[in-house]
Design a protein around this motif. Structure first.
Motif, PDB file in Angstrom:
ATOM      1  N   GLU A   1      -3.441   5.288  10.686  1.00 54.92           N
ATOM      2  CA  GLU A   1      -3.130   4.061  11.433  1.00 54.92           C
ATOM      3  C   GLU A   1      -2.034   4.417  12.420  1.00 54.92           C
ATOM      4  O   GLU A   1      -1.119   5.177  12.069  1.00 54.92           O
ATOM      5  CB  GLU A   1      -2.609   2.996  10.452  1.00 54.92           C
ATOM      6  CG  GLU A   1      -2.091   1.721  11.129  1.00 54.92           C
ATOM      7  CD  GLU A   1      -1.471   0.746  10.119  1.00 54.92           C
ATOM      8  OE1 GLU A   1      -2.215   0.126   9.356  1.00 54.92           O
ATOM      9  OE2 GLU A   1      -0.222   0.628  10.095  1.00 54.92           O
ATOM     10  N   TYR A   2      -2.108   3.911  13.643  1.00 57.92           N
ATOM     11  CA  TYR A   2      -0.975   4.121  14.551  1.00 57.92           C
ATOM     12  C   TYR A   2      -0.825   3.022  15.582  1.00 57.92           C
ATOM     13  O   TYR A   2      -1.768   2.327  15.932  1.00 57.92           O
ATOM     14  CB  TYR A   2      -1.005   5.493  15.234  1.00 57.92           C
ATOM     15  CG  TYR A   2      -2.295   5.915  15.886  1.00 57.92           C
ATOM     16  CD1 TYR A   2      -3.170   6.776  15.224  1.00 57.92           C
ATOM     17  CD2 TYR A   2      -2.627   5.501  17.174  1.00 57.92           C
ATOM     18  CE1 TYR A   2      -4.347   7.201  15.823  1.00 57.92           C
ATOM     19  CE2 TYR A   2      -3.799   5.932  17.781  1.00 57.92           C
ATOM     20  CZ  TYR A   2      -4.658   6.776  17.098  1.00 57.92           C
ATOM     21  OH  TYR A   2      -5.825   7.197  17.695  1.00 57.92           O
ATOM     22  N   ASP A   3       0.424   2.884  16.014  1.00 58.79           N
ATOM     23  CA  ASP A   3       0.801   2.018  17.126  1.00 58.79           C
ATOM     24  C   ASP A   3       0.754   2.924  18.356  1.00 58.79           C
ATOM     25  O   ASP A   3       1.578   3.837  18.491  1.00 58.79           O
ATOM     26  CB  ASP A   3       2.217   1.500  16.875  1.00 58.79           C
ATOM     27  CG  ASP A   3       2.748   0.659  18.021  1.00 58.79           C
ATOM     28  OD1 ASP A   3       2.124   0.640  19.102  1.00 58.79           O
ATOM     29  OD2 ASP A   3       3.800   0.022  17.836  1.00 58.79           O
TER      30      ASP A   3
ATOM     31  N   ARG B   1       5.305   6.444  14.871  1.00 56.38           N
ATOM     32  CA  ARG B   1       4.627   5.185  14.560  1.00 56.38           C
ATOM     33  C   ARG B   1       3.196   5.483  14.096  1.00 56.38           C
ATOM     34  O   ARG B   1       2.235   4.881  14.566  1.00 56.38           O
ATOM     35  CB  ARG B   1       4.629   4.277  15.791  1.00 56.38           C
ATOM     36  CG  ARG B   1       6.030   3.953  16.290  1.00 56.38           C
ATOM     37  CD  ARG B   1       6.820   3.125  15.288  1.00 56.38           C
ATOM     38  NE  ARG B   1       6.297   1.804  15.177  1.00 56.38           N
ATOM     39  CZ  ARG B   1       6.787   0.742  15.812  1.00 56.38           C
ATOM     40  NH1 ARG B   1       7.845   0.863  16.578  1.00 56.38           N
ATOM     41  NH2 ARG B   1       6.241  -0.436  15.650  1.00 56.38           N
ATOM     42  N   VAL B   2       3.091   6.441  13.191  1.00 56.69           N
ATOM     43  CA  VAL B   2       1.804   6.906  12.672  1.00 56.69           C
ATOM     44  C   VAL B   2       1.904   6.943  11.153  1.00 56.69           C
ATOM     45  O   VAL B   2       2.917   7.375  10.617  1.00 56.69           O
ATOM     46  CB  VAL B   2       1.479   8.332  13.187  1.00 56.69           C
ATOM     47  CG1 VAL B   2       0.125   8.800  12.672  1.00 56.69           C
ATOM     48  CG2 VAL B   2       1.540   8.399  14.711  1.00 56.69           C
TER      49      VAL B   2
ATOM     50  N   HIS C   1      -4.347   1.555  20.131  1.00 59.61           N
ATOM     51  CA  HIS C   1      -3.957   1.591  18.723  1.00 59.61           C
ATOM     52  C   HIS C   1      -5.119   1.994  17.808  1.00 59.61           C
ATOM     53  O   HIS C   1      -6.270   2.003  18.232  1.00 59.61           O
ATOM     54  CB  HIS C   1      -3.464   0.203  18.297  1.00 59.61           C
ATOM     55  CG  HIS C   1      -2.552  -0.428  19.279  1.00 59.61           C
ATOM     56  ND1 HIS C   1      -1.280   0.049  19.519  1.00 59.61           N
ATOM     57  CD2 HIS C   1      -2.719  -1.477  20.130  1.00 59.61           C
ATOM     58  CE1 HIS C   1      -0.713  -0.686  20.458  1.00 59.61           C
ATOM     59  NE2 HIS C   1      -1.564  -1.619  20.843  1.00 59.61           N
TER      60      HIS C   1
ATOM     61  N   LYS D   1       5.215  -2.202  11.631  1.00 57.04           N
ATOM     62  CA  LYS D   1       6.632  -1.847  11.456  1.00 57.04           C
ATOM     63  C   LYS D   1       7.547  -2.977  11.947  1.00 57.04           C
ATOM     64  O   LYS D   1       7.378  -3.471  13.056  1.00 57.04           O
ATOM     65  CB  LYS D   1       6.924  -0.561  12.225  1.00 57.04           C
ATOM     66  CG  LYS D   1       8.220   0.118  11.812  1.00 57.04           C
ATOM     67  CD  LYS D   1       8.345   1.463  12.505  1.00 57.04           C
ATOM     68  CE  LYS D   1       9.800   1.831  12.726  1.00 57.04           C
ATOM     69  NZ  LYS D   1      10.540   2.060  11.474  1.00 57.04           N
TER      70      LYS D   1
ATOM     71  N   ALA E   1       2.563   1.284  10.138  1.00 60.21           N
ATOM     72  CA  ALA E   1       2.732   1.887  11.471  1.00 60.21           C
ATOM     73  C   ALA E   1       2.614   0.754  12.496  1.00 60.21           C
ATOM     74  O   ALA E   1       3.551   0.491  13.244  1.00 60.21           O
ATOM     75  CB  ALA E   1       1.685   2.965  11.716  1.00 60.21           C
ATOM     76  N   LEU E   2       1.490   0.048  12.482  1.00 61.22           N
ATOM     77  CA  LEU E   2       1.315  -1.082  13.406  1.00 61.22           C
ATOM     78  C   LEU E   2       2.203  -2.261  13.018  1.00 61.22           C
ATOM     79  O   LEU E   2       2.626  -3.033  13.867  1.00 61.22           O
ATOM     80  CB  LEU E   2      -0.149  -1.530  13.423  1.00 61.22           C
ATOM     81  CG  LEU E   2      -1.039  -0.776  14.405  1.00 61.22           C
ATOM     82  CD1 LEU E   2      -2.502  -0.942  14.058  1.00 61.22           C
ATOM     83  CD2 LEU E   2      -0.775  -1.272  15.829  1.00 61.22           C
TER      84      LEU E   2
ATOM     85  N   ARG F   1       0.863  -1.195   0.000  1.00 58.49           N
ATOM     86  CA  ARG F   1       0.000   0.000   0.000  1.00 58.49           C
ATOM     87  C   ARG F   1       0.890   1.233   0.000  1.00 58.49           C
ATOM     88  O   ARG F   1       2.083   1.140   0.294  1.00 58.49           O
ATOM     89  CB  ARG F   1      -0.898  -0.013   1.243  1.00 58.49           C
ATOM     90  CG  ARG F   1      -0.124   0.081   2.536  1.00 58.49           C
ATOM     91  CD  ARG F   1      -1.017   0.070   3.770  1.00 58.49           C
ATOM     92  NE  ARG F   1      -0.281   0.585   4.921  1.00 58.49           N
ATOM     93  CZ  ARG F   1      -0.728   0.566   6.170  1.00 58.49           C
ATOM     94  NH1 ARG F   1      -1.920   0.074   6.438  1.00 58.49           N
ATOM     95  NH2 ARG F   1      -0.012   1.071   7.153  1.00 58.49           N
TER      96      ARG F   1
END
Lengths: 250, 250
Positions: free
Chosen positions: B9-11, B89-90, B56, A128, A125-126, A120
């Motif tokens: 999306e993020y951690d 982490r985004v 998350h 990684k 992010a999640l 994509r």
């Protein structure tokens, strides 16, 4: 001495691979140190797959001989307690007494790997460190079709690291499936055994098919060249997972 | 000024939650700083869900007004480049021009959360920080059955943080499904909106049903008590994901 089979999950990110090294943290060392804290024994464990730096496992298998007779569940829970305390990213899924002729590496008759590509525009992010990020859209159908040329018994020199220590480059590939699940492409590879970097080398070359740089015939030609220089690219370790090992008794 | 919808999306691990704070890193700040690097504008973005520290998102939605007219894909790619450079982490999944009356928070008509429990003896290695580890076996069927008592319009004071700033504790819960997938239990919750800590409070109480400490009737009684002290436990943020936001136009 009683022999134990130990099934392991790990996040390969913080480790320089499975195999013990002088100055770098490895998964083998983490488990051996946890065993030392459990039993006071300095042991050397053997794993079914010597995963590289950064490669993950959901189902690595190792064996170890210990002086004492322990219950499997006790070994599992005690090792997990020591691994957590040490901040390791390794967990023992199962531990069980096995017969003395069980060898995690040499008794294995099948190994299964999963390779995950995040396909994509947005970087992971999640995910990684857990996927290979390929922003350009890949044709998973074309990749799967081409992958079928690699099945069977071949000289896999093209897809073998220059550091590979196996005596022969001949392997039999039983499965190489490419499927798309939304933005993710999953590649599943199965064989009795693999050469060093074989899965990552095949995935890197399949990616070339997916982005249109190579045709299926180009992949076939690369295999037939039996020359490391013909390999497309070696995919990064981030997306690779050892997900299963088969033994005759299973 | 043109308004943009930004899907994220993020951690949540490294962040003290969505909402900007004076001295702690937050997701909102990370995105606002990336926007500043893109356009030189100091903006305040609004998100659909103000996720807590460690929570998350696979599909958070925010909006922002910018002076210039940009292509959505340009905004997405530029923000991702700045976020990556800053080590955040985004990731921006999508960016698109929307009409001036779109408000990520107030236009939302549905919010969807996923909660993941790792239900096995071994602690999570690959899933560390991404699941709630519950070693004792939970009865997912009993959890699902009890969860259905919470559906509909209720006073959710029991499942609301003492810090919750909503004017009313009345909410309508549309979905609360509990399913087991191997060693993992997934809980999916949907509502127009949730109170602060509502999902984690419901999950913590459902866990009591799963491990046998509570019956379904106990859960019903906890809801009817409409008292925070009746809540079973607040599940940790690690397992919680904002996975979708609905808007009328969708």
């Amino acid at each position: 001495m009683p022999r134990y089979r130990i099934d392991l999950e790990y996040d390969g990110g913080p480790y320089a691979g499975w195999q013990r090294q002088a100055d770098l943290p490895t998964v083998q060392q983490a488990v051996e140190e946890a065993i030392f804290r459990l039993s006071g024994e300095t042991v050397s464990i053997r794993g079914a797959g010597r995963t590289d730096a950064g490669v993950h496992a959901t189902a690595q298998v190792a064996h170890v001989d210990l002086v004492r007779e322990w219950r499997g569940d006790t070994v599992r829970d005690a090792l997990n307690a020591h691994l957590r305390k040490a901040g390791e990213r390794v967990a023992v899924l199962k531990a069980a007494r096995v017969s003395a002729d069980f060898d995690a590496r040499f008794s294995a008759v099948g190994r299964h790997y999963l390779y995950r590509i995040s396909n994509r525009r947005a970087p992971p992010a999640l995910g990684k460190g857990k996927v290979w990020w390929v922003p350009k859209t890949l044709d998973a159908g074309a990749m799967h079709e081409a992958a079928q040329f690699l099945l069977g018994r071949h000289d896999f020199t093209t897809f073998r690291s220059a550091q590979c220590q196996a005596s022969s480059p001949i392997r039999t590939l039983d499965r190489l499936d490419v499927t798309r699940l939304g933005d993710e492409i999953e590649i599943r590879a199965s064989a009795r055994s693999f050469l060093h970097n074989q899965v990552r080398s095949m995935v890197g070359s399949l990616k070339r098919v997916g982005d249109g740089a190579w045709s299926a015939a180009d992949l076939k030609a690369a295999l037939e060249a039996a020359a490391r220089a013909a390999c497309g690219q070696v995919a990064p370790p981030d997306g690779l997972y050892l997900i299963g090992v088969d033994y005759p008794a299973d």
